[in-house]
Enzyme design. Structure first.
Site, PDB file in Angstrom:
ATOM      1  N   HIS A  41       1.810   4.774  -2.649  1.00  0.00           N
ATOM      2  CA  HIS A  41       2.012   6.201  -2.326  1.00  0.00           C
ATOM      3  C   HIS A  41       3.414   6.645  -2.754  1.00  0.00           C
ATOM      4  O   HIS A  41       3.595   7.716  -3.323  1.00  0.00           O
ATOM      5  CB  HIS A  41       1.897   6.429  -0.814  1.00  0.00           C
ATOM      6  CG  HIS A  41       0.489   6.402  -0.280  1.00  0.00           C
ATOM      7  ND1 HIS A  41      -0.500   7.208  -0.772  1.00  0.00           N
ATOM      8  CD2 HIS A  41      -0.077   5.686   0.727  1.00  0.00           C
ATOM      9  CE1 HIS A  41      -1.630   6.987  -0.090  1.00  0.00           C
ATOM     10  NE2 HIS A  41      -1.401   6.064   0.821  1.00  0.00           N
ATOM     11  N   GLU A  98      -4.497   8.127  -2.450  1.00  0.00           N
ATOM     12  CA  GLU A  98      -4.994   6.815  -2.006  1.00  0.00           C
ATOM     13  C   GLU A  98      -5.343   5.935  -3.199  1.00  0.00           C
ATOM     14  O   GLU A  98      -5.276   4.707  -3.108  1.00  0.00           O
ATOM     15  CB  GLU A  98      -6.211   6.982  -1.091  1.00  0.00           C
ATOM     16  CG  GLU A  98      -5.897   7.589   0.277  1.00  0.00           C
ATOM     17  CD  GLU A  98      -4.901   6.778   1.095  1.00  0.00           C
ATOM     18  OE1 GLU A  98      -4.873   5.540   0.954  1.00  0.00           O
ATOM     19  OE2 GLU A  98      -4.130   7.380   1.863  1.00  0.00           O
ATOM     20  N   HIS A 129       0.840  -1.213   0.000  1.00  0.00           N
ATOM     21  CA  HIS A 129       0.000   0.000   0.000  1.00  0.00           C
ATOM     22  C   HIS A 129       0.871   1.257   0.000  1.00  0.00           C
ATOM     23  O   HIS A 129       0.724   2.142  -0.850  1.00  0.00           O
ATOM     24  CB  HIS A 129      -0.909  -0.035   1.235  1.00  0.00           C
ATOM     25  CG  HIS A 129      -1.790   1.167   1.390  1.00  0.00           C
ATOM     26  ND1 HIS A 129      -3.097   1.201   0.970  1.00  0.00           N
ATOM     27  CD2 HIS A 129      -1.548   2.388   1.919  1.00  0.00           C
ATOM     28  CE1 HIS A 129      -3.625   2.391   1.222  1.00  0.00           C
ATOM     29  NE2 HIS A 129      -2.698   3.128   1.816  1.00  0.00           N
ATOM     30  N   GLU A 130       1.803   1.320   0.958  1.00  0.00           N
ATOM     31  CA  GLU A 130       2.637   2.524   1.077  1.00  0.00           C
ATOM     32  C   GLU A 130       3.560   2.676  -0.129  1.00  0.00           C
ATOM     33  O   GLU A 130       3.928   3.795  -0.498  1.00  0.00           O
ATOM     34  CB  GLU A 130       3.440   2.497   2.376  1.00  0.00           C
ATOM     35  CG  GLU A 130       2.616   2.381   3.666  1.00  0.00           C
ATOM     36  CD  GLU A 130       1.558   3.457   3.847  1.00  0.00           C
ATOM     37  OE1 GLU A 130       1.677   4.532   3.230  1.00  0.00           O
ATOM     38  OE2 GLU A 130       0.583   3.210   4.597  1.00  0.00           O
TER      39      GLU A 130
END
Lengths: 493, 493
Positions: free
Chosen positions: B266, B292, B262-263
């Protein structure tokens, strides 16, 4: 009414908040930052340095300081005001654009140096260092024009307020004439003494664990600080969050541990500065010489003593799974051996490294030495002072230190001033506590720290350096105590 | 002549240099800083935030922006100017003293929360949160007075420029009516499917190694970033030095790895922002919803797909010394189970956590809900949306997230906006690249990243959100793509 003083106090608190990020940026760059972050960091650090400089040279500042001088202040407030004025005058001397240019050049130079040093890349490093040196000379020129001091004296003044090259030359002359024969006497004596060879490897995790145990033994507060790794050990951060670093070698644990103990001395000074003056100029450490006196007190007066090594030998053995005798470690830790690297040097040969750098800095500043000629100057100096050939070995020669990459000329003498202050403090402390070795042997370390806290740490910059040392020891700086300490420890005199 | 524009460009570059330290301070506080450093850090962060606010609201700024608007600018410069104006107007709305007070309160609240959450200490946390909420309400009131928007809309506007609560309510209404039956259908379907139970422990060092391998597979540049540990995972730092974090559990590796993926989404967005606009407002990520969308594209569209899990199963097995089948991991990673923790939620139940927070935030801002009543509101909401009782469990209830401790209300909707944008981007991407699962299965990940780079990352804030999404997908935000994705993956429709 203390209106002006209170306004100034708020202003300097603000400055300390920006300096907080300067300290954080420095620490992070050395310990955490990936290479790709260096351009953004160096831009940001330059802007920050310029902003701090702007705050220290605000047009209204000197007037307000003058107003405050006639306000009814306490002695501590008056000391704080004196330090504010000193900081302000130091900053006014240099144009903001130069501060920013120098900060940026220094960060670029240091960052590239981290790789260049590994590769012995003098030709890559040279133009960066020339760039930094040119800016340092420009800075020193501005300071000299304002103060009437010589350019090099103005640099000394940044780290050791009030100290002059002429005074240092006199003090160092004693060492210059004493050390060569002293070193020879010690080498002769130690030639017949046993010394173990370290064999095998020493797990770095285990070394770190020992380091943390030693820091705890030495009273370091881990709730207010950290231990990390960097290529050049240092003690950074801020008083409430002191960050020290070391570097580990798998084939030798002694250097990392001594480094940690050294930086812990710095750290306890920072953690012990007066809380009520935190963020104010009078709450800062007195000078770099005094700072080094604390790290060297920890490293040399405490840690290299026989009873201290007896205290920590079980810690070392337990973590490394070895069975060293305390005597073997004492011999290891007090072995005198002329070598290439300043930070690895024993306390006897260490001042020779400083004499070389002191000579080089003066010559770089008065123009009698160029950066291009520095390697030859270095080789000649090492040959003369320690009998070592360094030709072509830049990484272990004039590229070994971080200071010049950062444009910090005038700092090196602080190390030997620190060694002299440390010895002088020890003999003074012994008047109250009795012989230091006995105090350590009886496990009364807390009394040693309490003495240092009372006479040095808690006083911050409330007094000037000479007054501080006089109040603590009864006399001004006296290099004979260092000589006495060395003769005592290494020749049994 | 673009004199005014160039002056503004320099000014905003300076602002970005101070924001560099704000990012560094945030990251350090969450990953490195000892507890004792918190007071000094919070003072310094407050001063820094106030200074940045001062720069964004300099009295000459709006005039200069107006002047620049009549200068002959390129389209990119004009977009940059538009973003400058937006930032400036956003900042002018709030007095500097309030910015400083809120920053300080937020840091104190967050710092105490790190311990309080561990101890389920609602009564300790409550006054801190009340303090923060009062300041957020004050901030929103100032913004509302200036813009004519509702207080909550002004907070949404900070993270998702142009988004309004009314629009969200309409969009979310679709989810609110669709999700409960969809979740039930999926639970019924999965009840008969096999799922493995993780047994034993999973070495944290091995988990970290897997994480780094996955980051490399996903194109993360370790020369421009780091991976560390924090209690609440985030992606921080600056575009040239992106710092992401995760948290590990010894009894379950799946959460840490999904968090890292997920990160990394980003992070790639940040690392892929336009280099030529670095430090300028138009060079920043478009909005939190778009941010996001990238992390959720990585986490859900990519990583939770069968072919991606087949790709990484050998990496997981090799490092953990296990022998999981790809099918078992697919079932594990696509298991739907209503739970307490938002960041651990599967993509089907996740929007329910957001609906609850969206309702709570609106009510906290319009005054119909007090902080004291928040736990009851939370319990009722969790019961209604997911059928879970959270009475008395504050740490896994309304104390689980970092956002409100930092005073960041209006952020949560971005997560579900991101999920909707991510699904919409996937269907658009498939028009060129073919079915995503097939693209992954053929190892053509680079094409996926190139598509995202071209349509999202490299465009920074050059367009507004709606234009960006229209240009990338051919239409405005459409929640049906998320529904279609969920039905496809979980019901095989």
């Amino acid at each position: 009414m203390t209106t002006s003083y209170l306004k100034l106090k708020g202003h300097f608190a603000q400055i300390s908040h920006f300096e907080h990020f300067s300290a954080l940026g420095d620490w992070d760059q050395a310990t955490m930052m990936p290479m790709g972050g260096s351009e953004g960091r160096s831009d940001a650090m330059a802007t920050l340095a310029g902003h701090i400089h702007g705050l220290r040279t605000a047009p209204w500042l000197l007037d307000e300081i003058n107003n405050a001088e006639s306000e009814p202040l306490t002695a501590r407030e008056r000391a704080n005001l004196r330090e504010m004025k000193y900081q302000c005058q130091q900053s006014i001397a240099v144009p903001q654009a130069l501060v920013e240019a120098k900060t940026k050049a220094a960060y670029q130079c240091e960052n590239a140096w981290r790789e260049q040093r590994k590769n012995n890349d003098w030709s890559g490093f040279k133009p960066n260092l020339e760039n930094v040196m040119a800016l340092v000379r420009e800075e020193a020129g501005h300071r000299a024009a304002l103060t009437g001091l010589s350019p090099y004296d103005t640099l000394l003044d940044k780290f050791e307020p009030g100290m002059r090259a002429a005074t240092l030359e006199t003090t160092f002359a004693g060492l210059r004439s004493t050390l060569p024969s002293l070193i020879q006497q010690i080498l002769n004596k130690q030639a017949s003494e046993p010394v173990i060879q370290l064999d095998g490897t020493f797990d770095i995790g285990a070394q770190e664990k020992i380091g943390r145990e030693l820091m705890t033994l030495l009273g370091f507060d881990f709730n207010q600080g950290r231990l990390d790794v960097s290529s050049h050990p240092f003690c950074g951060g801020v008083p409430g969050d002191v960050r020290l670093t070391t570097r580990y070698r798998e084939d030798d644990f002694t250097g990392a541990l001594l480094g940690i103990i050294h930086e812990t001395g710095h750290a306890r000074y920072e953690q012990g500065l007066p809380l009520a003056l935190r963020g104010q100029p009078a709450g800062l450490a007195r000078s770099m010489g005094i700072h080094e006196s604390q790290s060297l007190f920890f490293e040399m007066q405490l840690a290299a003593s026989k009873p201290f090594i007896e205290l920590i030998t079980p810690i070392i053995n337990r973590n490394l799974g070895r069975d060293f005798s305390a005597d073997a470690l004492v011999n290891l830790y007090t072995r005198v051996k002329p070598g290439l690297i300043r930070v690895d040097a024993d306390e006897v040969t260490y001042p020779c490294h400083i004499l070389l750098r002191f000579d080089a800095e003066k010559a770089l500043m008065d123009g009698s030495l160029t950066v291009a000629d520095l390697p030859d100057f270095w080789s000649a100096g090492m040959q003369e002072l320690l009998g070592i050939n360094t030709d072509g070995d830049y990484r272990n020669g004039c590229m070994q230190d971080i200071h010049w990459t950062l444009g910090e000329l005038g700092y090196f003498p602080s190390y030997t001033l620190g060694a002299m202050y440390a010895a002088q403090l020890r003999f003074a402390m012994e008047k109250t506590l009795g012989p230091l070795e006995q105090t350590i042997g009886q496990g009364r370390l807390a009394e040693v720290f309490a003495w240092l806290e009372q006479h040095i740490w808690s006083l911050g910059s409330l007094m000037d350096t000479d007054s501080l040392i006089k109040a603590a020891t009864g006399e001004s700086l006296n290099f004979h105590y260092l000589e006495q300490h060395l003769r005592q420890r290494y020749l049994g005199e």
